[in-house]
Enzyme design. Structure first.
Site: not given
Ligand code: GLN
Length: 552
Positions: A380, A516, A518
């Site tokens: 992310c 994600h 995970e």
């Molecule tokens: N801050 C970034 C976004 O909003 C990544 C978010 C995250 O890593 N969950 O896109």
């Protein structure tokens, strides 16, 4: 009709209600029962999506896009049943439903009250979540005696009456061991049960968290004072080696039999088979290799903030019995490019995150991984930072950035879709007052993996579903320049509009994904990206990482 097992906690918080509930659910599942779990949280936030990871730990995301309490992560790691919005409910959600109904006139002029309107809303939620299962375990957050949890306790008390033999109450307490007196103390447990009984709930099982096994005499004393049969007063010791030992530990105490008997499920249940769990524990303890992963993030000292991630990293080593040490590195410490804290790591991981602070440190860590051919997994924000690093140091776009960090950057390689969809490049007015709850791309979405990519090889299939939680996206205007410079767009959304995974063609193991992974890793199955990552770390350590796996 499903049977309901209510799980409450007393004396202190953090007794591990979630883990105990999940572990019991795992045994029941192994006995052929269809099991689900529900977490009822007494706080007023409508969901945990807006809560700081410092305070509340990670926000867990389900396939259907719910932002939930991290206990749902434990549930999904322990049972095969998938969780969703219906499996987590807060006081805030209940009240907002009740108030919406009141505004619509659904209560036909009645005075709207905690009992019965709020309690009915809670009961309906529980019954709906339990539908279609043999057993639903309902965990009540907080500690008995808190003002906040009273409506939930009243609601489950009523359900207990309505469900009769098909409902039971399991209460966790702390039985402290006083070293100076060399004895354990049962009084806090007695008081906690008294509290529960004063609101009309008689527990059927007590799980006594204790450092040492309770003697028969101590258990019968607790039994006498609490009206819980002695055999249902169970010692719950701290897990010996791994949390995945808990199903076997509770099984050894006979907890599943007590529950099955109490609910009259003997005919439905088969014999337990905990081989999977024993194998997970065996692989956790009896390791033959050891690697160190540098995890560069912002809340690294707050272990609960990365609960699923640290679990997934550990799962990644299980297949090949690799013990994984996680070195937690504050990204701020890397900001001035002093990378000594990364010395000796076998792989580098940058997890999800938000905001400006610590971003440059992540970019520095990624540069280090790219230039030194150290295996890198970006998740992310860790993918967005990898794109920024590549733009600056490979594509020559010196001031490239994500608009989350620098809204004025000339090369917004990462931005809100609205910021880059407009080809003129005009930055649209950002609504600073916007409602931060529920404005992200959330939940499971399909992604097509590119033939010949490392990611495709790891997953072994073309279409995957992974969970998202973010606002910013890779800017499509930069696809060409990235690809010309050796970036592989290894995964795209099904409509090909969004970049989901990037790899670097001439790097031995460099994968960064917008989702994600995970959240979908489990101890029994692992996850292809984490298993691949940890194996790459081992190969790197042994000096045999093959070059240029990713093609194109
Ligand atoms: N801050 C970034 C976004 O909003 C990544 C978010 C995250 O890593 N969950 O896109």
């Amino acid at each position: 009709m499903a049977s309901l097992v209510f799980v409450t906690g007393g004396v202190v918080s953090s007794l591990g209600k979630g883990l105990s509930a999940a572990a019991l659910a795992a045994i029941l599942e192994s006995r052929g029962l269809k099991v689900t779990l529900v977490k009822l949280d007494p706080y007023l936030n409508v969901d945990p999506g807006t809560m700081s990871p410092f305070q509340h730990g990670e926000v867990y995301v389900t396939d259907d896009g719910a932002e939930t309490d991290l206990d749902l992560g434990h549930y999904e790691r322990f049972v095969r049943t998938r969780m969703g919005q219906v499996n987590n409910c807060t006081t805030g959600r209940i009240y907002s439903n009740v108030i919406a109904k009141e505004r619509r006139g659904d209560y036909l002029g009645a005075t709207v009250q905690v009992i019965p309107h709020v309690t009915d809303e809670i009961k309906n939620w529980v019954v709906r979540a339990a539908e279609g299962y043999d057993v639903a375990m309902i965990e009540i957050g907080g500690t008995v005696g808190d003002i906040e949890s009273l409506p939930f306790l009243e609601a489950i008390r009523q359900l207990g009456v309505e469900y009769g033999r098909k409902a039971m109450f399991m209460h966790l307490t702390l039985v402290p061991f006083l070293r100076a007196a060399n004895e354990i103390k049962t009084k806090p447990t007695q008081h906690s049960v008294k509290e529960l009984r004063s609101i009309g709930i008689q527990p059927d099982v007590l799980l006594c968290r204790s450092e040492i096994e309770l003697s028969e005499a101590e258990r019968s004393k607790i039994s006498l004072f609490t009206n819980v049969p002695c055999k249902a007063v169970i010692t719950a010791l701290d897990a010996r080696n791994s949390i995945y030992d808990i199903p076997t530990m509770l099984f050894d105490e006979g907890l599943d039999d007590i529950v099955i008997e109490r609910l009259g499920l003997e005919d439905k249940a088969t014999a337990a088979n905990l081989d999977d769990w024993k194998s997970v524990v065996d692989r956790t303890i009896n390791t033959t290799h050891e690697v160190t992963v540098g995890m560069v993030g912002k809340y690294v000292e707050h272990h609960d903030a990365y609960k699923s991630l640290t679990e997934a990293i550990t799962h990644g080593g299980l297949r090949h019995r690799i013990r994984v040490n996680i070195r937690r590195i504050e990204s701020d410490d890397l900001a001035d490019n002093d990378l000594s804290s990364l010395e000796g790591v076998d792989a580098i991981l940058v997890p999800g995150g938000f905001g400006e602070r610590g971003f440059e440190g992540k970019v520095n860590a990624i540069r280090h991984a790219r230039e030194n051919e150290i295996p890198y997994l970006g998740i992310c924000y860790g993918m967005q930072a990898a794109a920024v690093e590549f733009a600056r140091n490979v594509c020559g776009l010196e001031n490239a950035n994500t608009t989350e960090v620098d809204p004025e950057t000339p090369d917004r390689v990462i931005g809100l879709i609205t910021e880059w969809l407009d080809a003129s490049g005009k930055v649209e007015q950002r609504d600073e007052e916007s409602d931060l709850g529920g404005t992200m791309r959330l939940g499971g979405q399909e992604c097509r993996l590119r033939e010949g990519s490392l990611t495709r090889e790891l997953y072994g299939r073309e279409i995957i579903i992974e969970r998202h939680r973010h606002r910013y996206e890779f800017n499509n205007h930069y696809r060409d320049i990235f690809q010309k410079n050796g970036m592989v767009l290894a995964g795209l959304s099904m409509d090909e509009m969004l970049v989901e995974i990037i790899e670097i063609a001439d790097h031995p193991w460099f994968i960064a994904c917008q989702f994600h992974p995970e959240f979908t890793s489990s101890p029994r199955d692992g996850h292809p990206l984490f298993t691949g990552f940890i194996e790459a770390a081992l190969r790197y350590q042994e000096g045999e990482l093959p070059q240029g796996v990713a093609q194109l």
